[in-house]
Design a protein around this motif. Structure first.
Motif, PDB file in Angstrom:
ATOM      1  N   GLN A 187      31.261  40.596 116.611  1.00 16.09           N
ATOM      2  CA  GLN A 187      30.704  41.193 115.399  1.00 16.09           C
ATOM      3  C   GLN A 187      31.577  42.360 114.953  1.00 16.09           C
ATOM      4  O   GLN A 187      31.928  43.218 115.762  1.00 16.09           O
ATOM      5  CB  GLN A 187      29.270  41.676 115.644  1.00 16.09           C
ATOM      6  N   ARG A 188      31.925  42.374 113.675  1.00 18.73           N
ATOM      7  CA  ARG A 188      32.688  43.471 113.087  1.00 18.73           C
ATOM      8  C   ARG A 188      31.720  44.416 112.380  1.00 18.73           C
ATOM      9  O   ARG A 188      30.870  43.972 111.619  1.00 18.73           O
ATOM     10  CB  ARG A 188      33.703  42.942 112.070  1.00 18.73           C
ATOM     11  N   TRP A 189      31.877  45.701 112.637  1.00 17.70           N
ATOM     12  CA  TRP A 189      31.035  46.713 112.012  1.00 17.70           C
ATOM     13  C   TRP A 189      31.931  47.787 111.401  1.00 17.70           C
ATOM     14  O   TRP A 189      33.044  48.037 111.875  1.00 17.70           O
ATOM     15  CB  TRP A 189      30.094  47.359 113.040  1.00 17.70           C
ATOM     16  N   GLN A 190      31.422  48.443 110.364  1.00 19.48           N
ATOM     17  CA  GLN A 190      32.163  49.530 109.741  1.00 19.48           C
ATOM     18  C   GLN A 190      31.287  50.770 109.673  1.00 19.48           C
ATOM     19  O   GLN A 190      30.150  50.732 109.177  1.00 19.48           O
ATOM     20  CB  GLN A 190      32.615  49.162 108.327  1.00 19.48           C
ATOM     21  N   GLY A 191      31.822  51.867 110.159  1.00 16.67           N
ATOM     22  CA  GLY A 191      31.099  53.136 110.168  1.00 16.67           C
ATOM     23  C   GLY A 191      31.548  53.948 111.361  1.00 16.67           C
ATOM     24  O   GLY A 191      32.369  53.498 112.170  1.00 16.67           O
ATOM     25  N   THR A 192      31.018  55.147 111.495  1.00 13.59           N
ATOM     26  CA  THR A 192      31.329  55.921 112.692  1.00 13.59           C
ATOM     27  C   THR A 192      30.700  55.235 113.898  1.00 13.59           C
ATOM     28  O   THR A 192      29.720  54.476 113.773  1.00 13.59           O
ATOM     29  CB  THR A 192      30.801  57.349 112.583  1.00 13.59           C
ATOM     30  N   ALA A 193      31.237  55.507 115.072  1.00 12.95           N
ATOM     31  CA  ALA A 193      30.716  54.863 116.271  1.00 12.95           C
ATOM     32  C   ALA A 193      29.243  55.196 116.486  1.00 12.95           C
ATOM     33  O   ALA A 193      28.438  54.318 116.828  1.00 12.95           O
ATOM     34  CB  ALA A 193      31.541  55.292 117.485  1.00 12.95           C
ATOM     35  N   VAL A 194      28.876  56.453 116.251  1.00 14.98           N
ATOM     36  CA  VAL A 194      27.481  56.840 116.455  1.00 14.98           C
ATOM     37  C   VAL A 194      26.577  56.142 115.443  1.00 14.98           C
ATOM     38  O   VAL A 194      25.469  55.691 115.787  1.00 14.98           O
ATOM     39  CB  VAL A 194      27.345  58.374 116.376  1.00 14.98           C
ATOM     40  N   GLU A 195      27.006  56.024 114.184  1.00 15.54           N
ATOM     41  CA  GLU A 195      26.206  55.304 113.184  1.00 15.54           C
ATOM     42  C   GLU A 195      25.962  53.854 113.604  1.00 15.54           C
ATOM     43  O   GLU A 195      24.840  53.339 113.511  1.00 15.54           O
ATOM     44  CB  GLU A 195      26.932  55.300 111.837  1.00 15.54           C
ATOM     45  N   VAL A 196      27.017  53.190 114.067  1.00 13.50           N
ATOM     46  CA  VAL A 196      26.885  51.784 114.454  1.00 13.50           C
ATOM     47  C   VAL A 196      25.988  51.651 115.678  1.00 13.50           C
ATOM     48  O   VAL A 196      25.112  50.767 115.730  1.00 13.50           O
ATOM     49  CB  VAL A 196      28.266  51.169 114.711  1.00 13.50           C
ATOM     50  N   LEU A 197      26.185  52.506 116.668  1.00 14.92           N
ATOM     51  CA  LEU A 197      25.354  52.414 117.871  1.00 14.92           C
ATOM     52  C   LEU A 197      23.882  52.669 117.547  1.00 14.92           C
ATOM     53  O   LEU A 197      22.990  52.009 118.098  1.00 14.92           O
ATOM     54  CB  LEU A 197      25.850  53.414 118.915  1.00 14.92           C
ATOM     55  N   ASP A 227      18.446  50.478 116.782  1.00 13.75           N
ATOM     56  CA  ASP A 227      17.282  50.241 115.941  1.00 13.75           C
ATOM     57  C   ASP A 227      16.901  48.765 115.923  1.00 13.75           C
ATOM     58  O   ASP A 227      15.713  48.430 115.780  1.00 13.75           O
ATOM     59  CB  ASP A 227      17.570  50.704 114.512  1.00 13.75           C
ATOM     60  N   ARG A 228      17.890  47.886 116.058  1.00 13.12           N
ATOM     61  CA  ARG A 228      17.624  46.450 115.935  1.00 13.12           C
ATOM     62  C   ARG A 228      17.486  45.739 117.278  1.00 13.12           C
ATOM     63  O   ARG A 228      16.789  44.749 117.394  1.00 13.12           O
ATOM     64  CB  ARG A 228      18.742  45.795 115.099  1.00 13.12           C
ATOM     65  N   LEU A 229      18.180  46.275 118.307  1.00 13.92           N
ATOM     66  CA  LEU A 229      18.146  45.629 119.623  1.00 13.92           C
ATOM     67  C   LEU A 229      17.135  46.255 120.569  1.00 13.92           C
ATOM     68  O   LEU A 229      16.691  45.609 121.517  1.00 13.92           O
ATOM     69  CB  LEU A 229      19.530  45.722 120.281  1.00 13.92           C
ATOM     70  N   GLY A 230      16.832  47.529 120.358  1.00 16.33           N
ATOM     71  CA  GLY A 230      16.115  48.263 121.384  1.00 16.33           C
ATOM     72  C   GLY A 230      17.100  48.701 122.449  1.00 16.33           C
ATOM     73  O   GLY A 230      18.305  48.833 122.192  1.00 16.33           O
ATOM     74  N   PRO A 231      16.648  48.916 123.668  1.00 15.35           N
ATOM     75  CA  PRO A 231      17.555  49.385 124.725  1.00 15.35           C
ATOM     76  C   PRO A 231      18.697  48.399 124.974  1.00 15.35           C
ATOM     77  O   PRO A 231      18.507  47.180 124.933  1.00 15.35           O
ATOM     78  CB  PRO A 231      16.642  49.497 125.948  1.00 15.35           C
ATOM     79  N   PHE A 232      19.871  48.939 125.228  1.00 12.88           N
ATOM     80  CA  PHE A 232      21.014  48.091 125.603  1.00 12.88           C
ATOM     81  C   PHE A 232      21.959  48.913 126.469  1.00 12.88           C
ATOM     82  O   PHE A 232      21.865  50.143 126.533  1.00 12.88           O
ATOM     83  CB  PHE A 232      21.738  47.553 124.370  1.00 12.88           C
ATOM     84  N   ARG A 233      22.858  48.232 127.147  1.00 12.62           N
ATOM     85  CA  ARG A 233      23.941  48.870 127.890  1.00 12.62           C
ATOM     86  C   ARG A 233      25.183  48.852 127.009  1.00 12.62           C
ATOM     87  O   ARG A 233      25.398  47.920 126.245  1.00 12.62           O
ATOM     88  CB  ARG A 233      24.254  48.132 129.185  1.00 12.62           C
ATOM     89  N   LEU A 234      26.031  49.855 127.160  1.00  9.28           N
ATOM     90  CA  LEU A 234      27.301  49.908 126.447  1.00  9.28           C
ATOM     91  C   LEU A 234      28.431  49.856 127.471  1.00  9.28           C
ATOM     92  O   LEU A 234      28.397  50.568 128.477  1.00  9.28           O
ATOM     93  CB  LEU A 234      27.396  51.195 125.627  1.00  9.28           C
TER      94      LEU A 234
END
Length: 525
Positions: free
Chosen positions: A71-81, A86-93
């Motif tokens: 998946q390609r995303w555009q924005g600051t890293a904090v905005e994307v995370l 908001d959409r996944l709930g908890p996740f690991r990075l």
């Protein structure tokens, strides 16, 4: 729990520890971020982005075949995370450690802070032979070998995708390019003559280097005439991670084993020495990145404090502009700039010549030339770039000054003038006797040749011999001061190279003379 695998300068699925680990844990969401703040930095370039896009195309196809598309995303890293949470709930990075510029360093610190505040586990994996929080440079060679010895990780057999689609205005469509980018005002456009990105190109180049060019590597790397063929040209693929250092190291070891198994009289001549030189540059590749990892401020601050601001009062915007445009009046310098502008690549010796000429003959601070070359080099690797720029500029205090004579270098590396004539058409018909010092050509001969110096080709910016003497005298006088010598020892303790065979022996009392050891990236290609 879903693992978000954040791809940065590691655009591959083989020898990728974050992806390998995530695949065995459960669902995997691979993401790549186009970060406008980083793209707008003064060291960023459309040619970098074009190369990345080509690498991403192959990576996307590979991840889709494994079962979880990128998946390609555009924005600051904090905005994307935040959007992902908001959409996944908890996740690991999960991601590789990155030794980038100060902007990416600040970005990673912001991500770490966001992860702590939101209870997100972020696991960062070592990248190549670079050691985070290295406490003792004497141990680095051993640690590099420990990192390189295990076999490269295989690509996952399959990936489990997230259970539901993720929609967001920050998400780009598959294959989508970033939108509304703001580039640094001095940035040049992408150019079709550069190398093309993608892992398949890297693998093909490595095979071709071993099969065709390895015997010529050692003697061919210095001249711009031969280096394009003699060098592996793998540096941009390493810089953006289409292939890992460890993969190439193991390929070298396999090739050496094959050659050593041959009867000596049947071995291709020159291949074993070529492999030795090539492997040493893989080692130096990580050695230089380690410097920036240990001291990120080297992007803008002199490695040795005694040299801080030494050339600032001499800054000359006109000199810098003419150097950038390849209008210095010194044919080899200008031809190198023309080739770099067209292709995004020039060999090590000529890269060193360009920055040395700017630093010594033009007596300019290294920071602005460093940013220009960062934008021009397709293989720009911050961790190699800034320590090498400082080494070639004489601001480390621990490396021998290399003040190149641009006329002598032209005669040594381009004796027939083929390189200069190719890249400077204005000088194409000039007789050999005047090609490298056209300003010495008598006015009557200039008119007969149809080339008037100062009109058709620039007058030299400086008297290069007098300028070199001034630079040499100034720097050596400073280096002889007792306080400067003491600080040089501290610089060496933190950043100096160590002979691997001296591990465990007492440290030298003063910096050892450096070897002229180029590495993949700034000076290899």
């Amino acid at each position: 729990m879903i693992t978000v695998v954040w791809f940065k300068r590691d655009l591959r699925v083989t020898d990728h520890a974050p992806l390998h680990d995530a695949a065995r844990r459960g669902p995997v969401l691979p993401v790549y971020l186009f970060e406008p703040d980083l793209i707008a930095q003064a060291d960023s370039s459309p040619r970098h982005l074009g190369f990345i896009q080509e690498c991403l195309a192959e990576l996307e196809a590979r991840l889709a075949a494994l079962g979880s598309p990128l998946q390609r995303w555009q924005g600051t890293a904090v905005e994307v995370l935040q959007a992902l949470r908001d959409r996944l709930g908890p996740f690991r990075l999960s991601s590789h450690e990155e030794t980038g510029n100060l902007a990416s360093y600040a970005r990673d610190r912001a991500v770490a802070r966001w992860c702590r505040e939101h209870g997100v586990e972020w696991q960062e994996w070592p990248s190549g032979g670079v050691v985070r929080r290295l406490h003792d440079r004497d141990a680095w060679s051993r640690l590099w070998m420990e990192r390189m010895t295990p076999a490269p990780l295989a690509a996952p057999v399959a990936l489990q995708p997230p259970p539901c689609p993720i929609l967001s205005p920050l998400r780009l469509p598959p294959g989508g390019a970033p939108r509304h980018l703001a580039w640094h005002p001095d940035t040049l456009p992408d150019h079709p003559a550069r190398q093309h990105g993608g892992r398949s190109h890297a693998r093909q180049l490595l095979r071709h280097f071993f099969d065709q060019h390895l015997p010529d590597y050692r003697r061919g790397m210095s001249s711009p005439l031969s280096a394009g063929d003699a060098c592996s040209r793998l540096s941009p693929y390493l810089a953006f991670g289409a292939v890992s250092v460890r993969e190439i190291v193991h390929a070298v070891w396999r090739r050496r084993t094959e050659l050593q198994a041959m009867p000596p009289d049947l071995r291709p001549r020159g291949e074993l020495p070529g492999l030795k030189s090539f492997e040493s540059r893989l080692h130096w590749h990580c050695h230089f990145i380690q410097k920036l990892e240990s001291e990120p401020e080297l992007e803008c601050r002199d490695m040795h404090p005694a040299f801080a601001g030494l050339r600032d009062a001499s800054f000359d915007a006109n000199r810098l502009a003419r150097w950038r445009r390849g209008e210095t009046g010194f044919p080899l310098i200008d031809a190198c700039m023309a080739m770099l502008r067209e292709t995004g690549w020039i060999n090590f010796r000529m890269r060193a010549l360009l920055i040395a000429f700017s630093s010594y003959q033009l007596w300019q601070p290294w920071q602005k030339p460093a940013l220009h070359l960062a934008r021009e080099f397709l293989d720009y690797e911050p961790g190699i770039h800034y320590p090498q720029i400082q080494m070639q500029s004489g601001t480390t205090g621990i490396n021998t000054l290399r003040i190149y004579n641009p006329v002598k270098q032209a005669r040594d590396q381009d004796p027939d003038g083929r390189f200069v004539r190719r890249w400077l058409p204005a000088l194409e018909r000039l007789p050999d006797a005047w090609l490298f010092e056209p300003w010495k050509m008598p006015p009557e001969l200039q008119r007969r040749q149809g080339l008037v110096i100062g009109r058709d080709y620039p007058e030299p910016l400086v008297d290069h011999e007098a300028a070199a003497r001034h630079a040499r005298d100034t720097l050596w006088r400073l280096r002889k001061e007792d306080a400067v010598r003491r600080e040089s020892r501290a610089v060496y303790e933190k950043h100096g190279s160590r002979n691997p065979h001296r591990e465990g022996t007492p440290r030298p009392r003063r910096p050892s003379p450096p070897t002229d050891s180029p590495q993949l990236g700034f000076d290899f290609g």
